[in-house]
Design a protein around this motif. Sequence first.
Motif, PDB file in Angstrom:
ATOM      1  N   ARG A  59     -13.876   8.417 -90.868  1.00  0.00           N
ATOM      2  CA  ARG A  59     -13.053   8.769 -92.013  1.00  0.00           C
ATOM      3  C   ARG A  59     -13.745   8.525 -93.332  1.00  0.00           C
ATOM      4  O   ARG A  59     -14.769   7.855 -93.417  1.00  0.00           O
ATOM      5  CB  ARG A  59     -11.725   8.024 -91.965  1.00  0.00           C
ATOM      6  CG  ARG A  59     -11.833   6.523 -92.015  1.00  0.00           C
ATOM      7  CD  ARG A  59     -10.491   5.897 -91.690  1.00  0.00           C
ATOM      8  NE  ARG A  59     -10.567   4.461 -91.728  1.00  0.00           N
ATOM      9  CZ  ARG A  59     -10.471   3.730 -92.826  1.00  0.00           C
ATOM     10  NH1 ARG A  59     -10.288   4.310 -93.984  1.00  0.00           N
ATOM     11  NH2 ARG A  59     -10.565   2.418 -92.781  1.00  0.00           N
ATOM     12  N   SER A  60     -13.149   9.112 -94.338  1.00  0.00           N
ATOM     13  CA  SER A  60     -13.650   9.013 -95.690  1.00  0.00           C
ATOM     14  C   SER A  60     -12.937   7.844 -96.359  1.00  0.00           C
ATOM     15  O   SER A  60     -11.805   7.524 -96.005  1.00  0.00           O
ATOM     16  CB  SER A  60     -13.325  10.330 -96.396  1.00  0.00           C
ATOM     17  OG  SER A  60     -13.870  10.361 -97.672  1.00  0.00           O
ATOM     18  N   ASN A  61     -13.619   7.212 -97.316  1.00  0.00           N
ATOM     19  CA  ASN A  61     -13.067   6.030 -97.958  1.00  0.00           C
ATOM     20  C   ASN A  61     -12.136   6.437 -99.110  1.00  0.00           C
ATOM     21  O   ASN A  61     -12.439   6.230-100.287  1.00  0.00           O
ATOM     22  CB  ASN A  61     -14.227   5.174 -98.459  1.00  0.00           C
ATOM     23  CG  ASN A  61     -13.810   3.736 -98.604  1.00  0.00           C
ATOM     24  OD1 ASN A  61     -12.617   3.439 -98.566  1.00  0.00           O
ATOM     25  ND2 ASN A  61     -14.770   2.861 -98.773  1.00  0.00           N
ATOM     26  N   ASN A  62     -11.003   7.007 -98.767  1.00  0.00           N
ATOM     27  CA  ASN A  62     -10.100   7.596 -99.750  1.00  0.00           C
ATOM     28  C   ASN A  62      -9.562   6.595-100.772  1.00  0.00           C
ATOM     29  O   ASN A  62      -9.521   6.862-101.967  1.00  0.00           O
ATOM     30  CB  ASN A  62      -8.923   8.251 -99.033  1.00  0.00           C
ATOM     31  CG  ASN A  62      -9.333   9.500 -98.287  1.00  0.00           C
ATOM     32  OD1 ASN A  62      -9.721  10.483 -98.903  1.00  0.00           O
ATOM     33  ND2 ASN A  62      -9.266   9.466 -96.959  1.00  0.00           N
ATOM     34  N   ARG A  63      -9.155   5.435-100.287  1.00  0.00           N
ATOM     35  CA  ARG A  63      -8.561   4.438-101.178  1.00  0.00           C
ATOM     36  C   ARG A  63      -9.572   3.989-102.241  1.00  0.00           C
ATOM     37  O   ARG A  63      -9.249   3.890-103.428  1.00  0.00           O
ATOM     38  CB  ARG A  63      -8.099   3.243-100.326  1.00  0.00           C
ATOM     39  CG  ARG A  63      -7.136   2.339-101.047  1.00  0.00           C
ATOM     40  CD  ARG A  63      -6.627   1.245-100.114  1.00  0.00           C
ATOM     41  NE  ARG A  63      -5.468   0.593-100.675  1.00  0.00           N
ATOM     42  CZ  ARG A  63      -4.239   0.705-100.175  1.00  0.00           C
ATOM     43  NH1 ARG A  63      -4.015   1.458 -99.121  1.00  0.00           N
ATOM     44  NH2 ARG A  63      -3.229   0.067-100.750  1.00  0.00           N
ATOM     45  N   GLU A  64     -10.786   3.760-101.797  1.00  0.00           N
ATOM     46  CA  GLU A  64     -11.834   3.311-102.708  1.00  0.00           C
ATOM     47  C   GLU A  64     -12.115   4.372-103.779  1.00  0.00           C
ATOM     48  O   GLU A  64     -12.348   4.056-104.951  1.00  0.00           O
ATOM     49  CB  GLU A  64     -13.100   2.984-101.902  1.00  0.00           C
ATOM     50  CG  GLU A  64     -14.102   2.110-102.618  1.00  0.00           C
ATOM     51  CD  GLU A  64     -13.455   0.940-103.345  1.00  0.00           C
ATOM     52  OE1 GLU A  64     -13.668   0.852-104.568  1.00  0.00           O
ATOM     53  OE2 GLU A  64     -12.732   0.137-102.717  1.00  0.00           O
ATOM     54  N   SER A  67      -4.360  11.932 -98.675  1.00  0.00           N
ATOM     55  CA  SER A  67      -3.857  12.049-100.044  1.00  0.00           C
ATOM     56  C   SER A  67      -3.099  10.776-100.438  1.00  0.00           C
ATOM     57  O   SER A  67      -3.240  10.276-101.559  1.00  0.00           O
ATOM     58  CB  SER A  67      -2.944  13.283-100.134  1.00  0.00           C
ATOM     59  OG  SER A  67      -2.247  13.305-101.346  1.00  0.00           O
ATOM     60  N   GLN A  68      -2.335  10.239 -99.515  1.00  0.00           N
ATOM     61  CA  GLN A  68      -1.590   8.996 -99.779  1.00  0.00           C
ATOM     62  C   GLN A  68      -2.538   7.841-100.075  1.00  0.00           C
ATOM     63  O   GLN A  68      -2.279   7.025-100.953  1.00  0.00           O
ATOM     64  CB  GLN A  68      -0.711   8.643 -98.565  1.00  0.00           C
ATOM     65  CG  GLN A  68       0.438   9.612 -98.313  1.00  0.00           C
ATOM     66  CD  GLN A  68       1.426   9.642 -99.457  1.00  0.00           C
ATOM     67  OE1 GLN A  68       1.840   8.603 -99.942  1.00  0.00           O
ATOM     68  NE2 GLN A  68       1.774  10.829 -99.933  1.00  0.00           N
ATOM     69  N   ALA A  69      -3.642   7.769 -99.352  1.00  0.00           N
ATOM     70  CA  ALA A  69      -4.611   6.691 -99.558  1.00  0.00           C
ATOM     71  C   ALA A  69      -5.282   6.830-100.927  1.00  0.00           C
ATOM     72  O   ALA A  69      -5.506   5.827-101.618  1.00  0.00           O
ATOM     73  CB  ALA A  69      -5.655   6.709 -98.447  1.00  0.00           C
ATOM     74  N   ILE A  74     -17.202   6.678 -94.208  1.00  0.00           N
ATOM     75  CA  ILE A  74     -18.235   7.276 -95.056  1.00  0.00           C
ATOM     76  C   ILE A  74     -17.724   7.286 -96.497  1.00  0.00           C
ATOM     77  O   ILE A  74     -16.621   7.776 -96.765  1.00  0.00           O
ATOM     78  CB  ILE A  74     -18.513   8.733 -94.615  1.00  0.00           C
ATOM     79  CG1 ILE A  74     -18.876   8.819 -93.129  1.00  0.00           C
ATOM     80  CG2 ILE A  74     -19.571   9.378 -95.507  1.00  0.00           C
ATOM     81  CD1 ILE A  74     -20.300   8.552 -92.781  1.00  0.00           C
ATOM     82  N   ASP A  75     -18.514   6.722 -97.404  1.00  0.00           N
ATOM     83  CA  ASP A  75     -18.114   6.741 -98.817  1.00  0.00           C
ATOM     84  C   ASP A  75     -18.298   8.134 -99.398  1.00  0.00           C
ATOM     85  O   ASP A  75     -19.346   8.755 -99.214  1.00  0.00           O
ATOM     86  CB  ASP A  75     -18.965   5.756 -99.630  1.00  0.00           C
ATOM     87  CG  ASP A  75     -18.497   4.331 -99.431  1.00  0.00           C
ATOM     88  OD1 ASP A  75     -17.282   4.132 -99.252  1.00  0.00           O
ATOM     89  OD2 ASP A  75     -19.346   3.419 -99.434  1.00  0.00           O
ATOM     90  N   ALA A  76     -17.284   8.622-100.094  1.00  0.00           N
ATOM     91  CA  ALA A  76     -17.404   9.909-100.767  1.00  0.00           C
ATOM     92  C   ALA A  76     -18.271   9.740-102.013  1.00  0.00           C
ATOM     93  O   ALA A  76     -18.330   8.663-102.599  1.00  0.00           O
ATOM     94  CB  ALA A  76     -16.029  10.432-101.147  1.00  0.00           C
TER      95      ALA A  76
END
Lengths: 335, 335
Positions: free
Chosen positions: B160-165, B194-196, B321-323
């Motif tokens: 997954r992508s690091n959405n929250r960060e 999207s929520q993250a 994975i960091d975006a």
Amino acid sequence: MTKRIVTSIDVARLAGVSQSAVSRAFSSTASIAPATKERVFRAAETLNYRPNRIPSIMLTGRSGMIGIIVGGLRNPLYGSALEQLSSGIRDAGFQVLLVQVIDTVTLDAAIDQLAGYRVDALVTALAIGSEKTAAALSALAIPVIAFNSPLTGPGVSSVRSNNRESGRRVAHMMAEKQVRQPFWLGGPDRNAASQARKAGFLEGCAEFGMEVTMLGGDDSYQSGFDAITTALADGHRPDGLFCSNDLMGCGALDALRDRTGFSCPEDIMVIGYDNIPQSAWHGYQLSSFDQRPDALVAAALDILTRSLANPEERLSETCVIDATLVLRRSTEKPV
Amino acid sequence: MTKRIVTSIDVARLAGVSQSAVSRAFSSTASIAPATKERVFRAAETLNYRPNRIPSIMLTGRSGMIGIIVGGLRNPLYGSALEQLSSGIRDAGFQVLLVQVIDTVTLDAAIDQLAGYRVDALVTALAIGSEKTAAALSALAIPVIAFNSPLTGPGVSSVRSNNRESGRRVAHMMAEKQVRQPFWLGGPDRNAASQARKAGFLEGCAEFGMEVTMLGGDDSYQSGFDAITTALADGHRPDGLFCSNDLMGCGALDALRDRTGFSCPEDIMVIGYDNIPQSAWHGYQLSSFDQRPDALVAAALDILTRSLANPEERLSETCVIDATLVLRRSTEKPV
């Protein structure tokens, strides 16, 4: 931790029935007492059992899978068409075996692999390039639906858009609006649909004595931007531009926007092809041909359904869908 | 005209060898004299024969197919990711069984159907919504790779992508640039990614004492255009806007362009997510987070390969994975 796949033997044991009763419970045609069926289903749910489709494929020679061969999926048009086609195939009770063919893998190799899985039918979104490939498809002895290919054969049907006619229509429209410097912005030569649009456009322009200047791109947004930027820098002043697809058309519009003192649609009319979502975006408003993917997909599913119902007939049909020209700001002066 | 499928018996007859010699010729492990193999291959080519994969699936319990479950394909991001994933899977010697799940068909039903085909592994691009679904995936006893899901289990890995960060990072950036009226433009609530992003953005803004105004869309371009048009008409003057995806971000930029006397990036900074091709188009130049689909797909293929090599280990890994934030005109004043 190893986890074993649950088999029909496990289900039979838990339900206290024979293995054959389990098979019959999961068959849509076999007869079985409702109470027994109920017991089998309860046991299957408890054990998280899924009937194996493979023995049935062995017995019937039908896999319940339909192969779809596609090229790239980056063009928004293909994603949307694949989404519709895939939904339709699943609604008809089949699974989709997807093969994506890139330049390094030939269509022929993909056909071989799909044949090995005994797919029940094949849909190819790639235009068939040669008689040899058409013959190989015909030899599969399963129904084949080819998009955008004039080549057919026994068992091979064609569903295509009327590209040539669309090209002629643009020429007529430009003649009507007294365009004097029509330009064509085409994609790679190997794209048969693009070639047909060009041929129709050139024919139509010739009828009205209009000489066409030819520009080339690679179907990408950036190639459209670059082609028009260069043409304008070279002193060209086109007053009509027909683009082989909308991605290049959007690029062309952005190149025109960057150029002060030369605006669309006042100084030039621009028409694209595919009617991708971006052509309707407020920043572009690009007039474009809608190939009506719904209609193309519906026609393909119709031929597919009839072909699967009567495989021995080896249907070979051609269905041509006229594209609809959607007029927007890139050709119409705001009133 | 009916056409029969060519079998190994036909090939054996033409080549003048036994049927078992034909099987051995097409097996990568069986031994066979080179001259015999050559004769079989010539006969196979003449007859257009393709070995049937199904008996081998029966014997080995491995189908050579990997199931991919996707949602919609209209977002350019998904088309591109599917293209890369599908290429990678084919390069590893597998076929792709594609299942597209729309709202009316549940993920659970799709899992059932794929299990029936004895796929060797499963990749789901849909976020897993519940513990129950995670347990059902685990019970399949095959490797499962889930994109954008924090839920894992035996045999179920997450990429997954690091959405929250990313959300927090936008808040810090806005604080640095002294944004006073930050806005969030979100997608449907059921979108976990999207929520993250939203959660991280709100957290970060709270740290700096910034109060966020919330706008809602449905992830489409038009919904972004409409949300900003309405907000501006209502007298709002946001000076920072974080959009849950680029499609809405492009819509927002077009709404701002239509509004004279309020421009981007001078009066408002806009940041999107996904780094779709359109965000780089000259007409938008939208700063955006690149989720690095290459890296996500590479990570998924890596876990997949190791899982298939050692199925009894029931790998359960999480790879985050960091975006990467790609800065463009929508946040950067031209120098």
